[in-house]
Design an enzyme around this catalytic site. Structure first.
Site, PDB file in Angstrom:
ATOM      1  N   HIS A  85      14.066  24.920  46.829  1.00  0.00           N
ATOM      2  CA  HIS A  85      14.906  23.814  47.309  1.00  0.00           C
ATOM      3  C   HIS A  85      14.442  23.273  48.659  1.00  0.00           C
ATOM      4  O   HIS A  85      14.380  22.064  48.846  1.00  0.00           O
ATOM      5  CB  HIS A  85      16.361  24.275  47.372  1.00  0.00           C
ATOM      6  CG  HIS A  85      17.292  23.239  47.906  1.00  0.00           C
ATOM      7  ND1 HIS A  85      17.365  21.965  47.372  1.00  0.00           N
ATOM      8  CD2 HIS A  85      18.178  23.261  48.947  1.00  0.00           C
ATOM      9  CE1 HIS A  85      18.267  21.252  48.043  1.00  0.00           C
ATOM     10  NE2 HIS A  85      18.760  22.020  49.004  1.00  0.00           N
ATOM     11  N   ASP A 139      23.795  27.673  54.946  1.00  0.00           N
ATOM     12  CA  ASP A 139      23.644  26.248  54.651  1.00  0.00           C
ATOM     13  C   ASP A 139      23.795  25.459  55.951  1.00  0.00           C
ATOM     14  O   ASP A 139      24.736  25.681  56.701  1.00  0.00           O
ATOM     15  CB  ASP A 139      24.718  25.824  53.634  1.00  0.00           C
ATOM     16  CG  ASP A 139      24.423  24.466  53.033  1.00  0.00           C
ATOM     17  OD1 ASP A 139      23.288  23.966  53.195  1.00  0.00           O
ATOM     18  OD2 ASP A 139      25.327  23.897  52.398  1.00  0.00           O
TER      19      ASP A 139
HETATM   20  C1  HEM Z   1      24.285  23.198  45.021  1.00  0.00           C
HETATM   21  C2  HEM Z   1      23.685  22.349  45.788  1.00  0.00           C
HETATM   22  C3  HEM Z   1      22.929  22.740  47.026  1.00  0.00           C
HETATM   23  C4  HEM Z   1      22.814  23.954  47.637  1.00  0.00           C
HETATM   24  C5  HEM Z   1      23.434  25.290  47.227  1.00  0.00           C
HETATM   25  C6  HEM Z   1      21.980  23.765  48.797  1.00  0.00           C
HETATM   26  C7  HEM Z   1      21.632  24.760  49.669  1.00  0.00           C
HETATM   27  C8  HEM Z   1      20.732  24.618  50.715  1.00  0.00           C
HETATM   28  C9  HEM Z   1      20.254  25.678  51.555  1.00  0.00           C
HETATM   29  C10 HEM Z   1      20.669  27.140  51.434  1.00  0.00           C
HETATM   30  C11 HEM Z   1      19.388  25.152  52.442  1.00  0.00           C
HETATM   31  C12 HEM Z   1      18.577  25.914  53.526  1.00  0.00           C
HETATM   32  C13 HEM Z   1      19.213  25.968  54.883  1.00  0.00           C
HETATM   33  C14 HEM Z   1      19.436  24.635  55.533  1.00  0.00           C
HETATM   34  O1  HEM Z   1      18.532  24.059  56.161  1.00  0.00           O
HETATM   35  O2  HEM Z   1      20.535  24.122  55.371  1.00  0.00           O
HETATM   36  C15 HEM Z   1      19.321  23.735  52.182  1.00  0.00           C
HETATM   37  C16 HEM Z   1      18.561  22.839  52.872  1.00  0.00           C
HETATM   38  C17 HEM Z   1      18.571  21.489  52.652  1.00  0.00           C
HETATM   39  N1  HEM Z   1      19.197  20.812  51.631  1.00  0.00           N
HETATM   40 FE1  HEM Z   1      20.341  21.626  50.205  1.00  0.00          FE
HETATM   41  N2  HEM Z   1      21.608  22.443  48.859  1.00  0.00           N
HETATM   42  C18 HEM Z   1      22.171  21.786  47.800  1.00  0.00           C
HETATM   43  C19 HEM Z   1      22.035  20.454  47.464  1.00  0.00           C
HETATM   44  C20 HEM Z   1      21.315  19.542  48.194  1.00  0.00           C
HETATM   45  C21 HEM Z   1      21.199  18.143  47.886  1.00  0.00           C
HETATM   46  C22 HEM Z   1      21.850  17.437  46.679  1.00  0.00           C
HETATM   47  C23 HEM Z   1      20.439  17.577  48.860  1.00  0.00           C
HETATM   48  C24 HEM Z   1      19.999  16.144  49.040  1.00  0.00           C
HETATM   49  C25 HEM Z   1      19.907  15.273  48.050  1.00  0.00           C
HETATM   50  C26 HEM Z   1      20.077  18.636  49.793  1.00  0.00           C
HETATM   51  C27 HEM Z   1      19.352  18.465  50.934  1.00  0.00           C
HETATM   52  C28 HEM Z   1      18.955  19.475  51.775  1.00  0.00           C
HETATM   53  C29 HEM Z   1      18.164  19.253  52.973  1.00  0.00           C
HETATM   54  C30 HEM Z   1      17.721  17.916  53.537  1.00  0.00           C
HETATM   55  C31 HEM Z   1      17.896  20.524  53.512  1.00  0.00           C
HETATM   56  C32 HEM Z   1      17.064  20.854  54.756  1.00  0.00           C
HETATM   57  C33 HEM Z   1      15.604  20.905  54.366  1.00  0.00           C
HETATM   58  C34 HEM Z   1      14.678  21.088  55.558  1.00  0.00           C
HETATM   59  O3  HEM Z   1      14.467  20.102  56.269  1.00  0.00           O
HETATM   60  O4  HEM Z   1      14.215  22.227  55.739  1.00  0.00           O
HETATM   61  N3  HEM Z   1      20.626  19.815  49.353  1.00  0.00           N
HETATM   62  N4  HEM Z   1      20.152  23.428  51.116  1.00  0.00           N
END
Ligand code: HEM
Length: 293
Positions: A204, A133
């Site tokens: 996601h 993450d």
């Molecule tokens: C249980 C809730 C969540 C989990 C387990 C989760 C997990 C992850 C994972 C594994 C990644 C890929 C690696 C990274 O770039 O960090 C990611 C990317 C991302 N997540 Fe989440 N996330 C969650 C909730 C959210 C929420 C609520 C938001 C915004 C409203 C969000 C926004 C983002 C963004 C902006 C990225 C990067 C996307 C990119 O530019 O490639 N995430 N998340």
């Protein structure tokens, strides 16, 4: 030079505690907040104020809005506002226990502790599903540009807006998915964190790809896994100069644009949702001048 709460910019610590406080009815919080400002270093303790508290002080922080409620098929995204948010950051869980007592004593005249959530770094920075993450987080100057207010004058510059959501995972459901289904839910391969170009649109990272929003929707995410009596999950924490990017991301995740719901909802649900304004620092303590303190 503008100073901000440095804990926002640093990597997440080994252990943390998130404390939420409500304002005691009839209490005047000014003196208590003064003491809190003096005791806050912005590094081992990051502080955010909710809208109700700012209004109580007769102040206005225009970008500090209410956390939005959303609903999609079978999905609730709740709004659970609270007056004060404290993120205790440490390398040792015992320190957090002692700091919690000190903090609650310090605040006792005006604030009541509503909830305590214990969080930790897992496997070098993974969510409990095992996925890394924070990979696409901005870094260095870019992170500063994303997270901190500028050109709005003393008292505002160096401050930040934080969206906080506790997500409760169902790891049994998640573990029942095949490796391919898991990877397609996130849009990255767990084995080597490689982004999957051919992942479905519900993945996601396809929903949240920051550069595919107009305007681009960058966030500085500082989420941490948590566990407690309610179960376990991810405390999602994202800092920004306003809540615009977060709201754009969230709308796309719940399918408000195209009806496609983020595959995360297959195994996890948000159980809280709140917004806070994190004041800047001045002379080694919180600068509350924007609130008239
Ligand atoms: C249980 C809730 C969540 C989990 C387990 C989760 C997990 C992850 C994972 C594994 C990644 C890929 C690696 C990274 O770039 O960090 C990611 C990317 C991302 N997540 Fe989440 N996330 C969650 C909730 C959210 C929420 C609520 C938001 C915004 C409203 C969000 C926004 C983002 C963004 C902006 C990225 C990067 C996307 C990119 O530019 O490639 N995430 N998340």
């Amino acid at each position: 030079m503008t100073a901000y709460q440095t804990g926002i910019l640093q990597e997440v610590p080994s252990a943390a505690r998130y404390l939420s406080f409500s304002l005691i009815a009839g209490a005047n919080p000014v003196e208590t907040l003064r003491r809190l400002a003096e005791q806050t270093d912005g590094q081992s303790l990051v502080v955010g104020l909710g809208r109700s508290l700012v209004l109580m002080l007769g102040a206005e922080i225009s970008a500090l809005t209410n956390f939005p409620v959303h609903a999609a098929a079978g999905i609730e995204v709740p709004s659970t506002p609270t007056a004060l948010w404290c993120w205790l950051r440490a390398e040792d869980r015992g320190d957090l226990v002692h700091q919690t007592y000190q903090l609650c004593d310090l605040l006792a005249e005006a604030f009541e502790c509503e909830s305590v959530l214990d969080a930790f770094k897992y496997d070098g920075g993974r969510d409990l599903t095992g996925y890394e993450d924070g990979t696409e987080n901005p870094e260095g100057d870019e992170a500063v540009n994303v997270a901190f207010v500028r050109d709005e004058g003393t008292g505002m510059d160096g401050s930040s807006f934080v969206a906080v959501q506790a997500w409760l995972h169902d790891l049994s459901l998640f573990n029942a998915l095949t490796q391919e289904q898991q990877d397609n839910s996130i849009g990255r391969r767990k084995r080597d964190n490689e982004e999957l170009d051919d992942a479905p649109l519900s993945a996601h990272v396809k929903r949240s790809a920051q550069e595919y929003f107009t305007p681009q929707a960058f966030l500085l995410r500082r989420s941490m896994p948590w566990s407690g009596t309610r179960g376990e999950g991810l405390q999602f924490v994202a800092f920004d100069r306003s809540f615009d990017s977060f709201e754009a991301q969230l709308k796309r995740m719940v399918g408000e644009e195209d009806g496609i719901i983020d595959a995360l909802f297959r195994f996890t649900r948000p159980i809280t949702g709140s917004y806070f304004w994190c004041p800047p620092m001045k002379a080694g303590q919180l600068d509350l001048s924007a609130l008239g303190i």
